[in-house]
Design a protein around this motif. Structure first.
Motif, PDB file in Angstrom:
ATOM      1  N   ASP A 255       0.794  -1.229   0.000  1.00 27.40           N
ATOM      2  CA  ASP A 255       0.000   0.000   0.000  1.00 27.40           C
ATOM      3  C   ASP A 255       0.826   1.278   0.000  1.00 27.40           C
ATOM      4  O   ASP A 255       0.318   2.356   0.272  1.00 27.40           O
ATOM      5  N   ASP A 305      -6.582   1.600  -5.027  1.00 26.38           N
ATOM      6  CA  ASP A 305      -6.939   2.360  -3.828  1.00 26.38           C
ATOM      7  C   ASP A 305      -6.317   1.778  -2.560  1.00 26.38           C
ATOM      8  O   ASP A 305      -6.636   2.223  -1.449  1.00 26.38           O
ATOM      9  N   ASN A 306      -5.462   0.784  -2.714  1.00 20.89           N
ATOM     10  CA  ASN A 306      -4.778   0.153  -1.581  1.00 20.89           C
ATOM     11  C   ASN A 306      -5.749  -0.386  -0.533  1.00 20.89           C
ATOM     12  O   ASN A 306      -5.518  -0.274   0.677  1.00 20.89           O
ATOM     13  N   SER A 307      -6.822  -1.004  -0.990  1.00 22.62           N
ATOM     14  CA  SER A 307      -7.835  -1.522  -0.069  1.00 22.62           C
ATOM     15  C   SER A 307      -7.402  -2.878   0.492  1.00 22.62           C
ATOM     16  O   SER A 307      -7.191  -3.834  -0.254  1.00 22.62           O
ATOM     17  N   TRP A 308      -7.315  -2.948   1.814  1.00 20.93           N
ATOM     18  CA  TRP A 308      -6.973  -4.209   2.464  1.00 20.93           C
ATOM     19  C   TRP A 308      -8.207  -5.073   2.696  1.00 20.93           C
ATOM     20  O   TRP A 308      -8.072  -6.259   2.996  1.00 20.93           O
ATOM     21  N   THR A 312     -12.059  -2.029  -4.268  1.00 22.55           N
ATOM     22  CA  THR A 312     -13.055  -1.023  -4.616  1.00 22.55           C
ATOM     23  C   THR A 312     -13.829  -1.415  -5.862  1.00 22.55           C
ATOM     24  O   THR A 312     -15.046  -1.215  -5.950  1.00 22.55           O
TER      25      THR A 312
END
Length: 489
Positions: A255, A305-308, A312
């Motif tokens: 991220d 979006d660096n979603s853990w 998205t």
């Protein structure tokens, strides 16, 4: 007179019988009874995943598969000779239409000590009989050219450790051409042969070597020779110790602003070009190495979006699947030993949730039996301290509630392995190092043994449990607990 009455009676019986036969023919259609009588115009369809089936295959660890049944007649199913290792969720029922089919779960128990076994399931409806041959066999330990398969390798690896915060470390407060500074910038000493020897002597089967590549690539995405040479040297430490070694692309994912390897479908062409160039270099450099070296395509790949949590965009799942296929294609294209090398692909973010597993599509391969799936598992968080929630003044103990939480997640991996016949690597896991050693040992034993006899799952610990300086176990009971997962394989 008596004779006359007798003849009249006989005539009456004959007439009555004829009338009953005619009425029976008029009242009852020519249909199937439960024993398989004919039904004019009877239909029977038996499918799995939309395809007509006559055979079903199960791996060593058994598992469950669904049959879809459509028929316009009452139906029955039975297992011939009723072997105890096969069970059916339902054995009979009423007609089932396309709009309302019947789903029957076929469950098969673990194979045990035999090499293979076969049985038949009979499906009868309206005088129609279909037979499904069920075969369960032990996966081959080698392919047609004598190379060890993924199932065999994962079984032999069993339990291992990561060489963490070393070749995967990054920093900008030192000379960027100083290879040793990179290797030690996150507080670990330089890797050495003695540590790998100690890992092997303790009983572990594999060392995963995470490597971050982007700080060591030039403007043309070429890996600089000093870094490639050091990576190869460390890989050789593990192989010299008799260990399996997993080499990966690590913090190129993640991220941060510099983590370029993203599950970004909109930019997949540009990212994919760089990704393939990198793996072409790695695969070419290590082409002549034997079957104890495995490649892992990428680590915890996130979306743009660096979603853990969940990505998205749903297209990010597709992007991960595309990168997995690129990885396999690129390595195989280098030929030589890489045609047979065992390769590891990860889910989105290396998560093991049902959603991430359901959206993972295993890549196609030229030679079957050489793909492994990897996920990471730091559950329960209240024991691993993943979210920093543990109070050092009130350290937890291992509880049945923790076992239940972790067991649910492991069941998902077991189910995936059984369904697709693929070995699973838990590439990272761990427990908070301040928890009492005997409590960590309970966690380690539960984690490493839960899947035994159910699916082929290996476990690789993240964190310091073998001292990098003294090469001694830092948590002896914990090590002992983890290594329980090697017994009985």
């Amino acid at each position: 007179m008596m004779k006359y009455k007798k003849n009249i009676s006989a005539l009456g019986v004959s007439v009555l019988t004829a009338v009953m036969v005619l009425m029976s023919a008029w009242i009852m259609p020519a249909c199937s009874d439960d024993n398989g009588g004919d039904l004019k115009g009877a239909t029977l369809s038996v499918t799995a995943d939309g395809v007509d089936i006559t055979d079903m295959e199960f791996s060593t660890y058994g598992g469950q598969k669904m049959i879809t049944l459509v028929t316009n007649a009452a139906w029955k199913m039975s297992v011939e000779d009723t072997p105890e290792w096969i069970s059916l969720s339902n054995r009979s029922g009423e007609p089932a239409s396309d709009e309302d089919p019947r789903y029957i779960k076929v469950s098969v128990s673990p194979l045990g000590d035999v090499e293979s076994r076969t049985a038949s399931i009979s499906v009868r409806a309206g005088g129609i009989k279909k037979t499904i041959t069920v075969t369960q066999r032990r996966p081959a330990s080698t392919d047609g050219d004598g190379w060890e398969t993924a199932n065999s390798a994962n079984n032999n690896m069993a339990v291992g450790v990561n060489l963490m915060n070393t070749l995967d470390a990054v920093g900008d407060w030192f000379d960027q051409d100083d290879v040793s500074a990179f290797e030690t910038c996150w507080g670990q000493p330089l890797a050495k042969q003695e540590w790998f020897d100690a890992v092997a002597a303790a009983g572990f089967g594999v060392v995963r070597i995470p490597v971050t590549w982007y700080p060591h690539m030039d403007e043309n995405w070429i890996v600089k020779e000093p870094w490639m040479r050091r990576v190869e040297e460390v890989v050789n430490y593990g192989l010299n110790a008799g260990l399996y070694v997993i080499l990966n692309v690590h913090h190129d994912t993640g991220d941060g602003d510099k983590n370029w390897l993203k599950a970004d479908y909109a930019n997949i062409d540009v990212i994919g070009d760089k990704f393939c160039r990198l793996w072409t270099q790695i695969a070419t450099r290590f082409n002549k190495y034997g079957e104890k070296l495995l490649f892992e395509g990428y680590n915890e790949m996130l979306d743009a979006d660096n979603s853990w949590v969940e990505p998205t965009e749903i297209s990010s799942y597709e992007a991960v699947n595309m990168f997995a296929q690129m990885f396999v294609n690129t390595v195989r294209a280098t030929g030589g030993n890489n045609m047979h090398r065992n390769l590891i692909v990860n889910t989105y973010g290396s998560g093991g949730s049902r959603t991430r597993l359901d959206n993972m599509v295993l890549p196609e391969d030229k030679i079957p039996g050489h793909i492994l799936l990897e996920v990471h598992n730091y559950s329960p968080s209240a024991f691993s301290n993943l979210m920093g929630e543990i109070d050092d003044e009130n350290l937890p103990v291992w509880t049945p509630e923790f076992e239940k939480t972790l067991g649910v997640e492991l069941d998902l991996l077991i189910g995936y392995s059984q369904k697709f016949g693929v070995p699973v690597v838990i590439g990272e896991c761990g427990s908070y190092d301040k928890i009492a050693d005997e409590e960590r040992a309970k966690y380690g034993k539960f984690l490493s043994t839960y899947s035994l006899g159910k699916a082929n799952v290996s476990v690789i610990h993240w964190g310091n449990i073998m001292d990098r300086n003294t090469c001694e176990p830092m948590s002896p009971l914990y090590v002992e607990g983890l290594l329980e997962g090697k017994k009985g394989r």
